[in-house]
Scaffold this motif. Structure first.
Motif, PDB file in Angstrom:
ATOM      1  N   ILE A  49       0.835  -1.206   0.000  1.00 41.85           N
ATOM      2  CA  ILE A  49       0.000   0.000   0.000  1.00 41.85           C
ATOM      3  C   ILE A  49       0.870   1.256   0.000  1.00 41.85           C
ATOM      4  O   ILE A  49       0.609   2.222  -0.718  1.00 41.85           O
ATOM      5  CB  ILE A  49      -0.943   0.001   1.220  1.00 41.85           C
ATOM      6  CG1 ILE A  49      -1.965  -1.144   1.102  1.00 41.85           C
ATOM      7  CG2 ILE A  49      -1.670   1.342   1.347  1.00 41.85           C
ATOM      8  CD1 ILE A  49      -2.828  -1.339   2.340  1.00 41.85           C
ATOM      9  N   GLY A  50       1.963   1.214   0.799  1.00 41.37           N
ATOM     10  CA  GLY A  50       2.878   2.354   0.853  1.00 41.37           C
ATOM     11  C   GLY A  50       3.537   2.635  -0.479  1.00 41.37           C
ATOM     12  O   GLY A  50       3.677   3.795  -0.894  1.00 41.37           O
ATOM     13  N   CYS A 103      11.676   1.102  -2.099  1.00 37.14           N
ATOM     14  CA  CYS A 103      11.113   1.502  -0.807  1.00 37.14           C
ATOM     15  C   CYS A 103      11.525   2.926  -0.434  1.00 37.14           C
ATOM     16  O   CYS A 103      10.703   3.721   0.025  1.00 37.14           O
ATOM     17  CB  CYS A 103      11.549   0.523   0.287  1.00 37.14           C
ATOM     18  SG  CYS A 103      10.744  -1.085   0.197  1.00 37.14           S
ATOM     19  N   VAL A 104      12.802   3.233  -0.622  1.00 33.52           N
ATOM     20  CA  VAL A 104      13.301   4.561  -0.268  1.00 33.52           C
ATOM     21  C   VAL A 104      12.683   5.637  -1.167  1.00 33.52           C
ATOM     22  O   VAL A 104      12.266   6.701  -0.696  1.00 33.52           O
ATOM     23  CB  VAL A 104      14.837   4.602  -0.355  1.00 33.52           C
ATOM     24  CG1 VAL A 104      15.352   6.033  -0.224  1.00 33.52           C
ATOM     25  CG2 VAL A 104      15.446   3.714   0.720  1.00 33.52           C
ATOM     26  N   LYS A 105      12.586   5.355  -2.484  1.00 32.35           N
ATOM     27  CA  LYS A 105      12.077   6.360  -3.420  1.00 32.35           C
ATOM     28  C   LYS A 105      10.575   6.594  -3.295  1.00 32.35           C
ATOM     29  O   LYS A 105      10.086   7.659  -3.662  1.00 32.35           O
ATOM     30  CB  LYS A 105      12.422   5.953  -4.855  1.00 32.35           C
ATOM     31  CG  LYS A 105      13.900   6.144  -5.183  1.00 32.35           C
ATOM     32  CD  LYS A 105      14.227   5.766  -6.613  1.00 32.35           C
ATOM     33  CE  LYS A 105      15.697   6.060  -6.924  1.00 32.35           C
ATOM     34  NZ  LYS A 105      16.076   5.638  -8.284  1.00 32.35           N
ATOM     35  N   THR A 106       9.847   5.618  -2.797  1.00 35.34           N
ATOM     36  CA  THR A 106       8.394   5.784  -2.665  1.00 35.34           C
ATOM     37  C   THR A 106       7.963   6.165  -1.256  1.00 35.34           C
ATOM     38  O   THR A 106       6.951   6.836  -1.069  1.00 35.34           O
ATOM     39  CB  THR A 106       7.649   4.496  -3.069  1.00 35.34           C
ATOM     40  OG1 THR A 106       8.138   3.390  -2.303  1.00 35.34           O
ATOM     41  CG2 THR A 106       7.824   4.224  -4.552  1.00 35.34           C
ATOM     42  N   ASN A 120      12.267   7.393   4.605  1.00 28.38           N
ATOM     43  CA  ASN A 120      12.796   6.673   5.768  1.00 28.38           C
ATOM     44  C   ASN A 120      11.834   5.602   6.265  1.00 28.38           C
ATOM     45  O   ASN A 120      12.260   4.567   6.793  1.00 28.38           O
ATOM     46  CB  ASN A 120      13.107   7.656   6.903  1.00 28.38           C
ATOM     47  CG  ASN A 120      14.296   8.538   6.575  1.00 28.38           C
ATOM     48  OD1 ASN A 120      15.196   8.120   5.849  1.00 28.38           O
ATOM     49  ND2 ASN A 120      14.307   9.756   7.103  1.00 28.38           N
ATOM     50  N   ILE A 121      10.531   5.854   6.102  1.00 30.49           N
ATOM     51  CA  ILE A 121       9.552   4.842   6.485  1.00 30.49           C
ATOM     52  C   ILE A 121       9.755   3.593   5.632  1.00 30.49           C
ATOM     53  O   ILE A 121       9.593   2.463   6.094  1.00 30.49           O
ATOM     54  CB  ILE A 121       8.111   5.377   6.314  1.00 30.49           C
ATOM     55  CG1 ILE A 121       7.887   6.551   7.267  1.00 30.49           C
ATOM     56  CG2 ILE A 121       7.085   4.285   6.556  1.00 30.49           C
ATOM     57  CD1 ILE A 121       6.541   7.207   7.114  1.00 30.49           C
ATOM     58  N   LEU A 168      10.002  -0.444   6.564  1.00 27.52           N
ATOM     59  CA  LEU A 168       9.120  -1.433   5.935  1.00 27.52           C
ATOM     60  C   LEU A 168       9.902  -2.439   5.105  1.00 27.52           C
ATOM     61  O   LEU A 168       9.520  -3.609   5.001  1.00 27.52           O
ATOM     62  CB  LEU A 168       8.069  -0.735   5.072  1.00 27.52           C
ATOM     63  CG  LEU A 168       6.981   0.015   5.845  1.00 27.52           C
ATOM     64  CD1 LEU A 168       6.080   0.781   4.895  1.00 27.52           C
ATOM     65  CD2 LEU A 168       6.162  -0.961   6.675  1.00 27.52           C
ATOM     66  N   ALA A 169      11.000  -1.971   4.499  1.00 33.64           N
ATOM     67  CA  ALA A 169      11.852  -2.895   3.741  1.00 33.64           C
ATOM     68  C   ALA A 169      12.430  -3.943   4.682  1.00 33.64           C
ATOM     69  O   ALA A 169      12.524  -5.129   4.343  1.00 33.64           O
ATOM     70  CB  ALA A 169      12.967  -2.130   3.033  1.00 33.64           C
ATOM     71  N   MET A 170      12.812  -3.509   5.866  1.00 35.30           N
ATOM     72  CA  MET A 170      13.354  -4.439   6.853  1.00 35.30           C
ATOM     73  C   MET A 170      12.292  -5.443   7.293  1.00 35.30           C
ATOM     74  O   MET A 170      12.522  -6.654   7.325  1.00 35.30           O
ATOM     75  CB  MET A 170      13.879  -3.669   8.066  1.00 35.30           C
ATOM     76  CG  MET A 170      14.408  -4.549   9.192  1.00 35.30           C
ATOM     77  SD  MET A 170      15.889  -5.476   8.738  1.00 35.30           S
ATOM     78  CE  MET A 170      17.130  -4.194   8.885  1.00 35.30           C
ATOM     79  N   LEU A 171      11.092  -4.952   7.614  1.00 39.24           N
ATOM     80  CA  LEU A 171      10.018  -5.820   8.095  1.00 39.24           C
ATOM     81  C   LEU A 171       9.421  -6.678   6.982  1.00 39.24           C
ATOM     82  O   LEU A 171       9.230  -7.875   7.124  1.00 39.24           O
ATOM     83  CB  LEU A 171       8.909  -4.978   8.736  1.00 39.24           C
ATOM     84  CG  LEU A 171       9.245  -4.331  10.080  1.00 39.24           C
ATOM     85  CD1 LEU A 171       8.118  -3.402  10.516  1.00 39.24           C
ATOM     86  CD2 LEU A 171       9.482  -5.387  11.140  1.00 39.24           C
TER      87      LEU A 171
END
Length: 498
Positions: free
Chosen positions: A204-205, A320-323, A326-327, A331-334
């Motif tokens: 979703i993010g 993940c970083v570009k969209t 830092n969040i 989320l990439a980690m999880l």
């Protein structure tokens, strides 16, 4: 972004329409399930429906719908069609029947189920096939997260032992051993639903972050051509590459885990078909990110190819970083570290089930589980550390996994077709995607560089592979129709004799 949204809506609508048709074709009833009748407290444990769905999603997802979709995006927005139609008419059908047929047969592994409907020869083939696939999957889902953890730590300036892929691979494999060994409700049933939710939130993010950050998603109708920079053919390379995001034989090895935990057969539509649709939606999001974020040169996805050349961990982290900024790192980690790990451990757990069913070894005792866990994890460690030290290539393991994956899906669909023949139901629900996947798998085998493509004459030789692939698929269909007629004749003769 209109074509993306249309495909997303079609996926959701497919769950309520075609998914319901598949469910009614199978015909769930109120019989007691293996979770109720066996309930050994280790593998057969009743779980609530919402937990079944999230665990099933996590079991079948991992890196598959993310990495496969990003790789598939190299062909351009046409990948949207395969993810959407493949999920509705093939992947959802495959996952549903693999889960429900296991449930109808005491939660047996897919190899044993296949043998019941396709014969003992196929059972023997499937036993070896599925165990090899599961070990490769477990290895892929250990090496990938280990690399991403190192990527994340390195970006934060961490050095030393904890910035070493081999160290994290050892930690992940140690966890795999524990999760494969203990009762399914101790770790899997408790924490996996949380990671399943993280996987959904991450998708979703990404999809929200695309327009917010000014990324334009190209429309399917404006780019209805092959955008792969290497001119790799769409058929059947795209269909093999985007495995878990459309149809995946790996899922059939995972479905028995939840088939052993269903309280009612009527949960199958939501748990099995529903989880596949959710995975299709996740794959669609990541494919959209792949075609939206990176630059094209001469109508080809050169920017995406460049980022993927650095490894799938680098590409996922970058998206993940570009969209999400830092969040996205969190989320990439999880989502992209934890979720693949949780698919990897269930892959080894499924391998344990398969071997246990094969040699008829009871799994209630600790010693019996230990006898299977040690050699299976040992094989995974050999492949994983072989990749870390440059002996094996992750990309090669993934390609072999992808072809093995789709071939297994083909065999499971033929199994579902024979089941429906025996039950005198509409077998075309399974037979049509089975024929299609037979053509995909055969064509790929005939020209892929890791298969017959090793021989120069066959390498990407579409003039030979395309017609031969179709002929092979037609031959499989002929064998199925002949077998179904033979079964009908034998049944009629039996009734007449009775």
């Amino acid at each position: 972004m209109i074509s993306f949204l249309i495909c997303l809506c079609l996926l959701i609508a497919g769950y309520f329409t075609y998914g319901k048709l598949v469910d009614s074709t199978f015909g769930p009833d109120d019989r007691e399930t293996p979770a109720v009748t066996i309930n050994d407290g280790v593998d057969y444990v009743v779980l609530p429906q919402w937990k079944l769905f999230l665990v099933q999603l996590l079991n079948i997802a991992g890196l598959g719908p993310i990495f496969g979709a990003l790789q598939g995006a190299l062909w351009g927005p046409i990948v949207f069609l395969w993810i959407t139609l493949g999920t509705i008419f093939a992947g959802g059908v495959h996952d549903y029947f693999s889960g429900m047929l296991s449930e109808r047969n005491n939660g047996y592994s897919i190899a044993e189920v296949t043998g019941k409907y396709l014969g003992n020869t196929m059972k023997s083939i499937m036993r070896v096939f599925s165990v090899v696939l599961l070990v490769m999957v477990g290895t892929v889902f250990a090496v990938g997260p280990a690399g991403l953890i190192v990527q994340l730590l390195s970006s934060k300036g961490v050095t030393g032992a904890f910035a070493n892929t081999a160290v994290w691979l050892a930690i992940i494999l140690a966890y795999y051993f524990i999760a494969t060994f203990i009762s399914i409700d101790k770790i899997i049933g408790k924490i996996y639903p949380v990671f399943g939710i993280c996987l959904i939130i991450m998708a979703i993010g990404v999809v929200i972050g695309l327009p917010i950050n000014g990324f334009h998603t190209p429309e399917l109708w404006d780019h209805f051509y092959n955008m792969h920079p290497g001119s790799t053919p769409v058929w059947s390379f795209m269909f093999i590459t985007v495995a878990c995001g459309a149809i995946s034989g790996f899922h059939s090895t995972q479905s028995p885990l939840m088939a052993r935990c269903l309280k009612s057969e009527r949960q199958g539509h939501f748990v099995f078909y529903g989880a596949m649709v959710a995975e299709g939606c996740i794959a669609l999001v990541w494919a959209a990110a792949g075609v939206s974020i990176y630059e094209t040169t001469g109508g080809l996805n050169t920017g995406l190819k460049e980022i993927l050349a650095g490894g799938q961990s680098v590409a996922i982290y970058d998206v993940c970083v570009k969209t999400m900024g830092n969040i996205g790192v969190v989320l990439a980690m999880l989502g992209v570290v934890a979720c693949p790990i949780t698919s990897g451990d269930t892959a080894f757990r499924s391998a344990r089930y398969t071997v246990a069913d094969w040699i008829k070894m009871d799994q209630e005792s600790f010693s019996n589980r230990l006898k299977l866990c040690v050699p299976l994890l040992g094989c995974g460690a050999f492949l994983g550390f072989g990749n870390s030290f440059g002996i094996f290539s992750y990309a090669v393991i993934w390609r072999y996994f992808s072809w093995t994956n789709q071939t297994l899906a083909m065999l499971v669909l033929w199994t579902g077709s024979m089941y429906l023949v025996r039950e005198k139901r509409n077998y075309w629900v399974c037979a049509v995607p089975a024929t299609f996947m037979s053509a995909v798998s055969a064509t790929y085998f005939l020209m892929a560089p890791e298969c017959l493509g090793l021989i120069p004459f066959f390498t990407n030789n579409t003039a030979v592979a395309y017609p031969l692939g179709i002929i092979i698929a037609a031959f499989f269909l002929y064998l199925f129709i002949r077998a179904s007629k033979k079964y009908g004749t034998n049944q009629n003769a039996h009734l007449a004799h009775a």
